[in-house]
Design a protein around this motif. Structure first.
Motif, PDB file in Angstrom:
ATOM      1  N   GLU A 694      -7.673  12.864  -1.854  1.00  0.00           N
ATOM      2  CA  GLU A 694      -8.864  13.727  -1.904  1.00  0.00           C
ATOM      3  C   GLU A 694      -9.579  13.694  -3.251  1.00  0.00           C
ATOM      4  O   GLU A 694     -10.745  14.033  -3.361  1.00  0.00           O
ATOM      5  N   LYS A 695      -8.834  13.241  -4.312  1.00  0.00           N
ATOM      6  CA  LYS A 695      -9.484  13.174  -5.637  1.00  0.00           C
ATOM      7  C   LYS A 695     -10.150  11.824  -5.846  1.00  0.00           C
ATOM      8  O   LYS A 695     -10.674  11.543  -6.914  1.00  0.00           O
ATOM      9  N   GLY A 696     -10.054  10.933  -4.857  1.00  0.00           N
ATOM     10  CA  GLY A 696     -10.693   9.625  -4.968  1.00  0.00           C
ATOM     11  C   GLY A 696      -9.788   8.537  -5.529  1.00  0.00           C
ATOM     12  O   GLY A 696     -10.216   7.398  -5.722  1.00  0.00           O
ATOM     13  N   THR A 697      -8.519   8.853  -5.792  1.00  0.00           N
ATOM     14  CA  THR A 697      -7.600   7.819  -6.277  1.00  0.00           C
ATOM     15  C   THR A 697      -7.259   6.891  -5.113  1.00  0.00           C
ATOM     16  O   THR A 697      -6.993   7.352  -4.004  1.00  0.00           O
ATOM     17  N   VAL A 698      -7.280   5.578  -5.405  1.00  0.00           N
ATOM     18  CA  VAL A 698      -7.022   4.604  -4.348  1.00  0.00           C
ATOM     19  C   VAL A 698      -5.639   3.990  -4.567  1.00  0.00           C
ATOM     20  O   VAL A 698      -5.247   3.655  -5.684  1.00  0.00           O
ATOM     21  N   TYR A 699      -4.891   3.866  -3.486  1.00  0.00           N
ATOM     22  CA  TYR A 699      -3.530   3.323  -3.534  1.00  0.00           C
ATOM     23  C   TYR A 699      -3.419   2.183  -2.533  1.00  0.00           C
ATOM     24  O   TYR A 699      -4.128   2.158  -1.533  1.00  0.00           O
ATOM     25  N   SER A 700      -2.460   1.300  -2.774  1.00  0.00           N
ATOM     26  CA  SER A 700      -2.154   0.257  -1.783  1.00  0.00           C
ATOM     27  C   SER A 700      -1.002   0.754  -0.912  1.00  0.00           C
ATOM     28  O   SER A 700      -0.043   1.356  -1.427  1.00  0.00           O
ATOM     29  N   GLY A 701      -1.078   0.495   0.390  1.00  0.00           N
ATOM     30  CA  GLY A 701       0.005   0.892   1.291  1.00  0.00           C
ATOM     31  C   GLY A 701       1.327   0.314   0.817  1.00  0.00           C
ATOM     32  O   GLY A 701       2.349   1.004   0.742  1.00  0.00           O
ATOM     33  N   ASN A 702       1.308  -0.966   0.466  1.00  0.00           N
ATOM     34  CA  ASN A 702       2.541  -1.622   0.042  1.00  0.00           C
ATOM     35  C   ASN A 702       3.103  -1.035  -1.248  1.00  0.00           C
ATOM     36  O   ASN A 702       4.314  -0.849  -1.373  1.00  0.00           O
ATOM     37  N   VAL A 703       2.215  -0.739  -2.215  1.00  0.00           N
ATOM     38  CA  VAL A 703       2.704  -0.169  -3.483  1.00  0.00           C
ATOM     39  C   VAL A 703       3.287   1.228  -3.230  1.00  0.00           C
ATOM     40  O   VAL A 703       4.341   1.580  -3.759  1.00  0.00           O
ATOM     41  N   LEU A 704       2.621   1.981  -2.367  1.00  0.00           N
ATOM     42  CA  LEU A 704       3.148   3.320  -2.057  1.00  0.00           C
ATOM     43  C   LEU A 704       4.531   3.240  -1.421  1.00  0.00           C
ATOM     44  O   LEU A 704       5.351   4.139  -1.567  1.00  0.00           O
ATOM     45  N   MET A 705       4.777   2.134  -0.687  1.00  0.00           N
ATOM     46  CA  MET A 705       6.060   2.035   0.027  1.00  0.00           C
ATOM     47  C   MET A 705       7.114   1.255  -0.762  1.00  0.00           C
ATOM     48  O   MET A 705       8.251   1.155  -0.326  1.00  0.00           O
ATOM     49  N   THR A 706       6.730   0.681  -1.915  1.00  0.00           N
ATOM     50  CA  THR A 706       7.742  -0.006  -2.720  1.00  0.00           C
ATOM     51  C   THR A 706       7.987   0.743  -4.030  1.00  0.00           C
ATOM     52  O   THR A 706       9.119   1.106  -4.342  1.00  0.00           O
TER      53      THR A 706
END
Ligand code: DGJ
Length: 742
Positions: A694-706
């Protein structure tokens, strides 16, 4: 065709989309269990070892071949007296006192649709969604037929089991044990995961090696109990949330149960689940039958998380029923923790008024509204509204609540009676007591003999009068003591061994009558919190009060354990006052809200007594809950930390089916100076997608899961300082998949 019979190989294989379950008609027509695991297309029977083992007896019809012994073979439904000395699923006593029989395969049949069990809860399905397999076993000398019932839901990777016993002879026989399911696993290093606890501390997870011994978990309390849940997992020793093999066994029954798990001398692991055999002594007259309740089996080759998803789906869509099963539940306020039994109509109205102002949608009036019920010494059994205490009729009170735009709900405890009650004075024989013995009291109350139809009918008649009058939208059905003095004034000596089973059927009948008369009713189960949190109750109540312990930090552990089998939307969870009544712990109201949103979500305090800023938080919580309820209740749920081991933080998340949205929930359990970096490793996301919070920070699905999601930082107000989150802070991070333009 989910069920495949290979006549040449003598195998009956049940296939679901991703799993296979196989039995084989072995030597002397002994029905073996040969396989449960990932999908196969062959005879797995080669894995069975036939050897002449010392001190393992042979069937009379295998005198030539000493390698055949039911003591060493993996069996589908082991029975006492066949020569198998491991834990039996079935034990029969004849009139002459002899114990034992020898069940052999006779035939089987396959039917479209899923069987149902009269008077008992069971998985239901449309005819095209399921198939039924019936396997007949018989003992010729005892004239006993056992039909093993299998329900297959191929798309859900679910197999159910039950068993029906018929006395074909002309003498009464007694069932000492009639379990519902057995799983024999030939090889592997298996562990048992079970869910133990106590009142206000239900469903802790324990994981233990299955050595060469018997482990019996269960309940002798007449209820499934706070102390052990009727759900177990057999997991290989290297199985984690995301990897490895595991098998679940979920008992669809709310009374005493047992699960006997063992490993025999040659390495076969056995798990037998069913009604508690202690004090079970079911007389079966000629021509009569006995129906054992259902067990839901599931296999996962990809960890405990996936096993939970299988159970969440089948319980949500094929156990829970009625209009509420997948609908958003009203945000409720319950007066119990605010007032206990010390209230009058004005106090209830004032609690409701503030709650309505803040956005709460239903008022539930808890214990204390009937008979002489001002303490727990009196009143149970007399379901007559105490109009003096309320200052009005129940219909008028409900109208006042409805005028505020809220729904109205009521608490009941139909199975109980106080000695100080008109019901007990008129019908003392309705209470279970052993003649000549002082009865054991629990919370000053006795248990009504719900094995008798007239007792159930009496209570139903009284309660339905009140519900008719106030047109209740919701009922919380409680049960506040275990059963001790098992005795029915009307059952003759020979029938006392079936009272507890008939008692539970009486409870089911009561709930059936309620739902038949009030089809839109939202029924919440309760037994001093989560003392009867089981799939049997969920067939009638789509939600159950998870625990009397509403401390947010304790609740995280209780809800974590509950989540292994039961969907989040079945867990009654409320925000309550601090310091908490049980633990005296203070947690921020935001944290209490985040934890309650892991369940049905509601409030259990007087909202007039909180600060203005807390009232603002309550308003926001209700908006948040309504915004995310579909994701919270119908999303795929992932446990991100093991809260039995990780004392630093607890985290869980829900991911929408299309992986476009997720909600990560984090609660800080502990902190330390100059805290090392902390990450919450996510699960279930689209690995190649980008997600934005919601704050506009962008993450990668893979990075979030590793690597994970960095533990959120908090800013110290009015400074440039950042600090790690404080003890008991909570965060909800909403992630939305970004659409990447081509
Ligand atoms: C036990 C329940 O769990 C509580 O929530 C409350 O309803 C009390 N009983 C009332 O007696």
């Amino acid at each position: 065709m989910p069920v495949v019979f290979d006549e040449q190989a003598s195998t009956i294989t049940i296939n679901t989309e991703n799993t296979s379950y196989q039995m084989k008609i072995g030597p002397c027509s002994i029905l073996m269990h040969t396989y449960y695991g990932p999908r196969i297309d062959c005879d797995a029977g080669y894995a069975v070892s036939y050897r002449d083992r010392g001190f393992s007896v042979n069937p009379y019809d295998s005198i030539e071949n000493r390698r055949v012994s039911s003591d060493t073979m993996p069996l589908e439904y082991p029975c006492e007296g066949s020569g198998d000395h491991r834990a039996p699923a079935f034990s029969l006593r004849r009139k002459n006192g002899a114990v034992g029989c020898d069940l052999r395969y006779v035939n089987h049949s396959i039917h479209a649709g899923k069987y149902s069990l009269p008077g008992l809860p069971a998985v239901y399905a449309e005819e095209e969604e399921a198939e039924t397999l019936l396997v007949t076993l018989q003992d010729q000398s005892a004239h006993i037929t056992v039909t093993l019932q299998y329900g297959i839901l191929p798309k859900l990777d679910i197999i159910t089991r039950a068993a029906c016993v018929v006395n074909d002879g002309d003498e009464t026989v007694f069932l000492d044990n009639a379990a519902s399911a057995n799983v024999d696993i030939i090889a592997g290093n298996w562990e048992l995961i079970h869910f133990y606890g106590r009142h206000a501390g239900e469903r802790n997870t324990a994981r233990t090696e299955i050595g060469q011994r018997e482990i019996v978990i269960g309940s002798r309390r007449g209820m499934s109990s706070h102390h052990e849940n009727p759900f177990v997992i057999l997991a290989e020793s290297d199985t984690t949330e995301l990897h490895g093999q595991c098998i679940g066994m979920c008992f669809v029954y709310s009374g005493s149960f047992a699960c006997n798990v063992s490993k025999d001398a040659f390495g076969t692991v056995r798990s037998v689940m069913g009604i508690q055999p202690e004090h079970f002594d079911y007389p079966l007259e000629p021509g009569e039958s006995f129906q054992a309740p259902e067990v839901i089996l599931a296999y996962s080759g990809s960890g405990l998380g996936h096993l939970s998803h299988l159970y969440h789906k089948v319980i949500s869509d094929h156990i829970c029923r009625g209009p509420w099963r997948n609908a958003r539940r009203p945000v409720l306020i319950n007066n119990w923790e605010a007032t206990t039994m010390n209230f009058d109509g004005d106090l209830i109205v004032s609690i409701a008024k503030k709650a309505a102002e803040l956005g709460v949608e239903m008022l539930v009036l808890d214990d204390g509204w009937f008979g002489a019920r001002n303490t727990d010494m009196a009143g149970l059994g007399d379901w007559v509204v105490n109009e003096k205490k309320l200052g009005c009729t129940m219909g008028e009170l409900a109208d006042k609540i409805r005028a505020m735009g809220m729904k109205f709900g009521l608490w009941i405890e139909p199975e109980m009676v106080n000695e100080d009650s008109d019901l007990f004075r008129t019908h003392p024989d309705y209470a279970m007591r052993i003649p000549g013995k002082d009865p054991a009291l629990g919370r000053n109350q006795l248990v009504l003999d719900f094995s008798r139809e007239e007792v159930v009918d009496n209570i139903f008649g009284q309660i339905s009068k009140v519900l008719d009058e106030c047109r209740a939208d919701y009922v919380k059905m409680d049960m506040n003591r275990p059963i001790v003095d098992v005795y029915s004034a009307v059952a003759e000596y020979q029938s006392q061994g079936k009272i507890l089973y008939n008692y539970i059927k009486g409870v089911y009948r009561f709930m059936d009558m309620l739902l038949e008369r009030y089809p839109d009713l939202l029924l919440e189960g309760c037994s001093g919190g989560g003392g009867r949190f089981d799939a049997g109750m969920l067939y009638y109540c789509p939600q159950i009060w998870c625990s009397d312990n509403t401390d947010a930090i304790d609740r995280i552990r209780i809800q974590y354990g509950t989540s292994f089998c039961y969907p989040l939307k079945t867990m009654g969870a409320h925000v309550s006052a601090v310091p908490n009544g049980d633990t005296k712990r203070c947690t921020p109201i935001h944290t209490r809200g985040v934890v309650a949103m892991e369940g049905t979500f509601g409030y259990e305090l007087d909202l007039n007594l909180i600060s203005e800023s807390e009232m603002e938080e309550v308003k926001e919580q209700i908006v948040t809950f309504k915004k995310y309820w579909d994701l919270l209740h119908n999303g795929t749920y992932y446990r991100l930390t093991d809260v039995m081991k990780n004392r630093s933080e607890a985290a869980w998340m829900m991911v929408s089916e299309d992986q476009k949205e997720a909600l990560v929930n984090i609660v800080v359990l502990d902190t330390t100076g100059n805290c090392p970096n902390r990450y919450i490793r996510c699960a279930g996301l689209d690995p190649m997608a980008q997600y934005e919070d919601e704050k506009g920070t962008v993450y990668s699905g893979n990075v979030l899961m590793t690597i994970g999601l960095p533990m959120p930082l908090k800013y110290v107000p009015n400074t440039q300082w950042r600090e790690f989150a404080r003890e008991y802070d909570a965060f909800q991070i909403h992630l939305v998949k970004r659409t990447v333009s081509a």
